[in-house]
Design a protein around this motif. Structure first.
Motif: not given
Length: 170
Positions: A79-85
């Motif tokens: 996971h990139p470690g941030v909220t992803l949209a």
């Protein structure tokens, strides 16, 4: 909440920009918005001349699948470690990115891509468009030196030039 907006196409340059955008989003505590712009086959003229709703829905579905593939290629199981949209936008890439990053607190990350003279004639620079029109800061990520070496290898293969083994020893 501030957001970091990045365009993604799946090219090596866009993947480098995507990773840089994820790092910037982590540092800023912002959301990461990944945008894939698309146009209907034949451009806007094609959509006016008989491209029905079913065909447009099929195009949208293909673009959404392409965005999933790009994100899977970029991050895989990690996971990139941030909220992803993920966002698919019908329109040109530059306008889609500028419209998505409309708040002055946002950050727009773009790959500069290869700017060979013949490519400038064929395809305008999305990065230049974004720098000229964005209402927020723009971070332009240059291509990796490995990408330039890959282009050289492709040209050598195209022209069937022999490989100099001394180049491998560097």
């Amino acid at each position: 909440m501030p957001k970091v907006v990045v365009g993604a196409t799946g090219t090596p340059g866009s993947l480098a920009a995507l990773h840089k955008a994820a790092a910037e989003a982590r540092v800023r505590g912002a959301e990461l918005w990944v945008v894939l712009a698309w146009q209907s086959p034949g451009g806007e003229l094609g959509s006016r001349n008989g491209l029905g709703p079913a065909a447009l829905a099929e195009c949208r579905a293909a673009v959404v699948e392409r965005l999933r593939d790009v994100l899977d290629t970029a991050f895989g199981a990690a996971h990139p470690g941030v909220t992803l949209a993920g966002l698919t936008v019908r329109g040109t890439a530059g306008a889609a990115l500028v419209d998505t990053a409309s708040d002055p607190d946002d950050l727009l990350v773009v790959g500069t891509g290869s700017r060979a003279a013949w490519r400038r004639l064929v395809r305008p620079s999305v990065a230049r468009y974004c720098v000229a029109h964005a209402a927020c800061p723009v971070l332009a990520v240059p291509p990796s030196p490995l990408e330039a070496e890959l282009d050289v290898a492709h040209r050598r293969n195209f022209w069937r030039m022999p490989l100099d083994l001394r180049e491998l020893a560097r």
